[in-house]
Design an enzyme around this catalytic site. Structure first.
Site, PDB file in Angstrom:
ATOM      1  N   SER A   5     -17.747  -3.702 -13.946  1.00 51.69           N
ATOM      2  CA  SER A   5     -18.933  -3.429 -13.300  1.00 51.69           C
ATOM      3  C   SER A   5     -18.888  -4.222 -11.735  1.00 51.69           C
ATOM      4  O   SER A   5     -19.518  -4.321 -11.251  1.00 51.69           O
ATOM      5  CB  SER A   5     -20.044  -4.455 -13.952  1.00 51.69           C
ATOM      6  N   GLY A   6     -17.595  -4.029 -11.211  1.00 48.22           N
ATOM      7  CA  GLY A   6     -17.140  -4.363  -9.898  1.00 48.22           C
ATOM      8  C   GLY A   6     -17.210  -3.303  -9.143  1.00 48.22           C
ATOM      9  O   GLY A   6     -18.108  -2.477  -9.281  1.00 48.22           O
ATOM     10  N   GLY A   7     -16.393  -3.545  -7.960  1.00 52.98           N
ATOM     11  CA  GLY A   7     -16.703  -2.409  -6.880  1.00 52.98           C
ATOM     12  C   GLY A   7     -16.188  -1.027  -7.202  1.00 52.98           C
ATOM     13  O   GLY A   7     -16.728  -0.080  -6.689  1.00 52.98           O
TER      14      GLY A   7
ATOM     15  N   LYS B 166     -13.886  -4.054   2.160  1.00 56.00           N
ATOM     16  CA  LYS B 166     -14.756  -2.744   1.897  1.00 56.00           C
ATOM     17  C   LYS B 166     -16.073  -3.087   2.138  1.00 56.00           C
ATOM     18  O   LYS B 166     -17.076  -2.190   2.351  1.00 56.00           O
ATOM     19  CB  LYS B 166     -14.490  -2.234   0.750  1.00 56.00           C
TER      20      LYS B 166
ATOM     21  N   GLY C   4      -5.069   7.035 -12.350  1.00 59.39           N
ATOM     22  CA  GLY C   4      -5.379   6.479 -11.015  1.00 59.39           C
ATOM     23  C   GLY C   4      -5.089   7.047 -10.077  1.00 59.39           C
ATOM     24  O   GLY C   4      -5.398   7.092  -8.901  1.00 59.39           O
TER      25      GLY C   4
ATOM     26  N   ASN D  99     -14.470   2.839   2.583  1.00 56.68           N
ATOM     27  CA  ASN D  99     -13.153   2.706   2.567  1.00 56.68           C
ATOM     28  C   ASN D  99     -12.432   3.491   3.744  1.00 56.68           C
ATOM     29  O   ASN D  99     -11.158   3.626   3.956  1.00 56.68           O
ATOM     30  CB  ASN D  99     -12.505   3.197   1.404  1.00 56.68           C
TER      31      ASN D  99
ATOM     32  N   SER E 224       0.886  -1.218   0.121  1.00 52.33           N
ATOM     33  CA  SER E 224      -0.034   0.098   0.087  1.00 52.33           C
ATOM     34  C   SER E 224       0.981   1.080  -0.062  1.00 52.33           C
ATOM     35  O   SER E 224       1.909   1.258   0.557  1.00 52.33           O
ATOM     36  CB  SER E 224      -1.024   0.218   1.149  1.00 52.33           C
TER      37      SER E 224
END
Length: 288
Positions: A132-134, A73, A251, A94, A22
């Protein structure tokens, strides 16, 4: 904070599984140091079977807030005492912060991070979201809050597309095989799929893109292409988009701004040095 931990140092953190790669600790601790705040942001690896115990434990030791990443999440929702409406709509949290009366509240700063690079866009821009996910759910919510549209979502899972339409009836869903029909109408393209992501230690994903150069060439001239992936930088999708004259957005912007929003929330609304967080994230990425 000057880097020294004292008896009065306050804790912030991140829970997920894994958390080793992370960028959040680097971003948050750099910002906290620049602000002179006596806080420390710590990553906590938490396996799914220990999630409930971890959430209770963080409260017990007085943690002042924490981020939540994969795979928690959605699973954390029933463990919270309050969930903000936009997080409930997205179905994911989140960022968690303590309530004055005790207990935890959850929100979703991924939405704030997503919209930040798009602020100032005129309303009514035709938008196509890939996946089409989270991550797509946060992108949809953000696009609707900005007044963009029509908003279309292209995916390969009929069940996931149906679930999205049940949450947001105003969103049009598109079978992946038919997305070419909508590219010429698209002025904002958002990739929420993992295609093109490079994972540390693995060459898999390098050189891949969810759309071909030919498909990108079908977009409205000068379209904005927003890839939620930030490793590699640029992604193959963004590199091709720039070569074709489109406007690329990494992103990394979403990552930095969602973190800044969370940190400001934990610190009572104080302004946060976004550029310090961006530079810390970029420095960390350069080490990968």
């Amino acid at each position: 904070m000057d880097g020294r931990i004292s008896g009065s140092t306050q804790l912030l953190g991140l829970i997920g599984d894994p958390v080793a790669h992370s960028l959040s600790p680097a971003m948050h601790n750099a910002a906290l140091a620049a602000m002179g705040e006596n806080y420390c942001y710590v990553p906590f690896p938490v396996a799914p079977k220990h999630l409930a115990a971890a959430v209770a434990g963080l409260a017990a030791i007085g943690v002042r807030g924490f981020n939540v990443t994969i795979p928690h999440k959605q699973a954390i929702l029933p463990l919270l005492d309050q969930i903000e409406s936009r997080a409930a709509a997205v179905g994911a949290v989140n960022t968690v912060y303590p309530l004055p009366e005790g207990g935890w509240a959850g929100t979703n700063t991924d939405i704030d991070g997503f919209v930040q690079p798009l602020l100032g866009l005129e309303k009514g821009i035709p938008t196509l979201i890939l996946g089409s996910g989270g991550a797509a759910r946060a992108a949809i919510q953000g696009c609707l809050e900005l007044g963009l549209g029509p908003v279309r979502v292209a995916g390969r899972s009929p069940n996931s597309l149906l679930a999205l339409q049940q949450t947001w009836p105003q969103v049009e869903t598109v079978n992946w095989a038919e997305l070419n029909c909508y590219l010429s109408q698209t002025r904002l393209l958002v990739n929420t799929t993992p295609v093109g992501m490079h994972k540390p230690g693995s060459p898999a994903g390098q050189g891949l893109s969810p759309l071909s150069r030919e498909q990108l060439g079908l977009l409205s001239p000068g379209a904005i292409v927003y890839d939620l992936i930030y490793v590699p930088d640029p992604t193959p999708l963004l590199r091709m988009a720039a070569e074709l004259g489109h406007t690329p957005i990494s992103g990394l912007e979403m990552l930095v701004h969602q973190g800044a929003k969370a940190l400001s929330l934990w610190l009572g609304g104080k302004p946060v040095p976004v550029e310090v967080m961006r530079q810390a994230a970029q420095h960390q990425l350069a080490q990968v």
